[in-house]
Design a protein around this motif. Structure first.
Motif, PDB file in Angstrom:
ATOM      1  N   ASP A  15       0.800  -1.157  -0.253  1.00 28.74           N
ATOM      2  CA  ASP A  15       0.519   0.142  -0.104  1.00 28.74           C
ATOM      3  C   ASP A  15       0.610   1.333   0.168  1.00 28.74           C
ATOM      4  N   ILE A  16       0.583   2.121  -0.964  1.00 29.91           N
ATOM      5  CA  ILE A  16       1.536   3.620  -1.137  1.00 29.91           C
ATOM      6  C   ILE A  16       1.455   5.288   0.027  1.00 29.91           C
ATOM      7  N   ALA A  27      -1.699   8.807  -9.026  1.00 26.57           N
ATOM      8  CA  ALA A  27      -2.701   8.349 -10.295  1.00 26.57           C
ATOM      9  C   ALA A  27      -3.779   9.092 -10.074  1.00 26.57           C
ATOM     10  N   ALA A  28      -4.224  10.402 -10.264  1.00 28.55           N
ATOM     11  CA  ALA A  28      -5.415  11.424  -9.767  1.00 28.55           C
ATOM     12  C   ALA A  28      -5.869  11.383 -11.426  1.00 28.55           C
ATOM     13  N   VAL A  38      -5.977   3.921  -5.737  1.00 28.93           N
ATOM     14  CA  VAL A  38      -5.425   4.509  -5.090  1.00 28.93           C
ATOM     15  C   VAL A  38      -4.717   7.187  -4.963  1.00 28.93           C
ATOM     16  N   SER A 124       0.907   2.473  -9.774  1.00 35.53           N
ATOM     17  CA  SER A 124       0.524   1.204 -11.169  1.00 35.53           C
ATOM     18  C   SER A 124      -0.644   2.521 -12.308  1.00 35.53           C
ATOM     19  N   THR A 127      -3.590   1.954 -14.553  1.00 32.99           N
ATOM     20  CA  THR A 127      -3.966   0.384 -14.670  1.00 32.99           C
ATOM     21  C   THR A 127      -5.131  -0.673 -13.797  1.00 32.99           C
ATOM     22  N   GLY A 128      -5.686   0.469 -13.390  1.00 34.77           N
ATOM     23  CA  GLY A 128      -7.156   0.710 -12.760  1.00 34.77           C
ATOM     24  C   GLY A 128      -7.772   1.023 -13.333  1.00 34.77           C
ATOM     25  N   THR A 167      -0.226  -7.440 -10.457  1.00 36.86           N
ATOM     26  CA  THR A 167       0.537  -5.975 -11.135  1.00 36.86           C
ATOM     27  C   THR A 167       1.842  -6.441 -10.536  1.00 36.86           C
TER      28      THR A 167
HETATM   29  N1  AR6 Z   1      -1.172   1.543  -3.198  1.00 33.45           N
HETATM   30  C1  AR6 Z   1      -1.092   1.144  -4.503  1.00 33.45           C
HETATM   31  N2  AR6 Z   1      -1.492   0.665  -5.674  1.00 33.45           N
HETATM   32  C2  AR6 Z   1      -2.569   1.263  -5.441  1.00 33.45           C
HETATM   33  C3  AR6 Z   1      -3.678   1.371  -4.279  1.00 33.45           C
HETATM   34  C4  AR6 Z   1      -2.968   1.872  -3.477  1.00 33.45           C
HETATM   35  N3  AR6 Z   1      -3.335   1.941  -1.581  1.00 33.45           N
HETATM   36  N4  AR6 Z   1      -4.427   1.437  -4.683  1.00 33.45           N
HETATM   37  C5  AR6 Z   1      -4.910   1.047  -5.548  1.00 33.45           C
HETATM   38  N5  AR6 Z   1      -3.450   0.765  -6.205  1.00 33.45           N
HETATM   39  P1  AR6 Z   1      -6.075   3.603  -9.861  1.00 33.45           P
HETATM   40  P2  AR6 Z   1      -5.694   5.086 -12.554  1.00 33.45           P
HETATM   41  C6  AR6 Z   1      -3.518   0.197  -7.576  1.00 33.45           C
HETATM   42  O1  AR6 Z   1      -7.333   2.921 -10.717  1.00 33.45           O
HETATM   43  O2  AR6 Z   1      -6.123   3.913 -13.273  1.00 33.45           O
HETATM   44  C7  AR6 Z   1      -9.772   7.430  -9.974  1.00 33.45           C
HETATM   45  O3  AR6 Z   1     -10.641   7.205  -8.948  1.00 33.45           O
HETATM   46  C8  AR6 Z   1      -4.696   0.000  -8.273  1.00 33.45           C
HETATM   47  O4  AR6 Z   1      -4.943  -1.566  -7.909  1.00 33.45           O
HETATM   48  O5  AR6 Z   1      -5.665   3.545  -8.461  1.00 33.45           O
HETATM   49  O6  AR6 Z   1      -4.532   5.578 -13.040  1.00 33.45           O
HETATM   50  C9  AR6 Z   1      -8.276   8.480 -10.322  1.00 33.45           C
HETATM   51  O7  AR6 Z   1      -9.371   9.786  -9.664  1.00 33.45           O
HETATM   52  C10 AR6 Z   1      -4.081  -0.412  -9.281  1.00 33.45           C
HETATM   53  O8  AR6 Z   1      -3.219  -1.103  -9.434  1.00 33.45           O
HETATM   54  O9  AR6 Z   1      -5.924   4.464 -11.332  1.00 33.45           O
HETATM   55  C11 AR6 Z   1      -9.033   8.947 -11.427  1.00 33.45           C
HETATM   56  O10 AR6 Z   1     -10.580   8.737 -11.823  1.00 33.45           O
HETATM   57  C12 AR6 Z   1      -3.590   0.834  -9.929  1.00 33.45           C
HETATM   58  O11 AR6 Z   1      -3.163   1.594  -7.566  1.00 33.45           O
HETATM   59  C13 AR6 Z   1      -9.142   7.373 -11.595  1.00 33.45           C
HETATM   60  O12 AR6 Z   1      -8.577   6.278 -10.704  1.00 33.45           O
HETATM   61  C14 AR6 Z   1      -3.823   2.779 -10.024  1.00 33.45           C
HETATM   62  O13 AR6 Z   1      -5.822   2.043 -10.711  1.00 33.45           O
HETATM   63  C15 AR6 Z   1      -6.967   6.868 -12.275  1.00 33.45           C
HETATM   64  O14 AR6 Z   1      -7.102   5.685 -12.536  1.00 33.45           O
END
Ligand code: AR6
Length: 180
Positions: A15-16, A27-28, A38, A124, A127-128, A167
């Motif tokens: 968990d970052i 990843a905003a 995240v 990452s 990739t979510g 991942t």
């Molecule tokens: N620590 C590390 N990685 C994480 C954590 C954590 N606590 N939680 C999730 N991940 P995403 P995106 C991983 O969806 O695809 C948001 O709503 C997750 O499993 O967080 O860039 C923003 O506001 C995946 O592998 O980011 C944007 O609207 C990775 O982080 C949108 O999602 C990225 O998944 C951005 O989408």
């Protein structure tokens, strides 16, 4: 752990928000409005100060284009800064996604360097919720970061903190084959 130039590149499952580094990357989205994944985890763990700063930034710049990066402080997190970047929404791979993803990593690293950051953690990106295929994203991410580090005289530590086994495995395999 891999040595790249004078720096270290590390992959971790975790968990970052718990990572003890100078800066963590979020990843905003372009509105810096918070969300799930995240982004949600960082704002929950870091507290409301991070969102206050995000609002001020958006009031000034309108929105953060995909591939760019800005920094806030990190509220209650162990890090000093949160670097907010926006990855591409994946729409089939022919819409400039690769260069936007690459820029998200490179601009985060450039900003980190300007801030005097020595250690930085990335999730990452894209990739979510944004749907970028993880194996392809791992290649873009590791290539961008290692190219940056190869050219850097300073000693940085870059940690990829990956949230699930699949991942992690994708990044691990890519690092083993790409960075021999
Ligand atoms: N620590 C590390 N990685 C994480 C954590 C954590 N606590 N939680 C999730 N991940 P995403 P995106 C991983 O969806 O695809 C948001 O709503 C997750 O499993 O967080 O860039 C923003 O506001 C995946 O592998 O980011 C944007 O609207 C990775 O982080 C949108 O999602 C990225 O998944 C951005 O989408």
């Amino acid at each position: 752990m891999k040595k790249v130039g004078n720096s270290k590149l590390i992959l971790k499952l975790g968990d970052i928000t718990e990572e003890k580094v100078d800066a963590i990357v979020n990843a905003a989205n372009s509105r810096l409005a918070g969300g799930g994944g995240v982004d949600g985890a960082i704002h929950r763990a870091g507290g409301p100060k991070i969102m206050e700063e995000c609002r001020k930034i958006i009031n000034k710049i309108g929105f953060l284009p995909p591939g760019e990066a800005v920094a806030t402080t990190a509220g209650n997190l162990p890090a000093k800064y949160v670097i907010h970047t926006v990855g591409p929404i994946y729409r089939g791979g022919q819409k400039g996604e690769e260069s936007t993803l690459r820029n998200a990593y490179l601009n985060s690293l450039k900003l980190a360097k300007q801030l005097g950051v020595k250690s930085i953690a990335f999730p990452s990106i894209s990739t979510g919720a944004y749907g970028y295929p993880v194996k392809e994203a791992a290649m873009v991410a590791l290539k961008a970061v290692s190219e940056f580090l190869e050219r850097e005289p300073e000693n940085f530590t870059v940690v990829f903190v990956l949230f699930d086994e699949l991942t992690y495995a994708a990044y691990e395999e890519t690092l083993a084959t790409y960075l021999k």
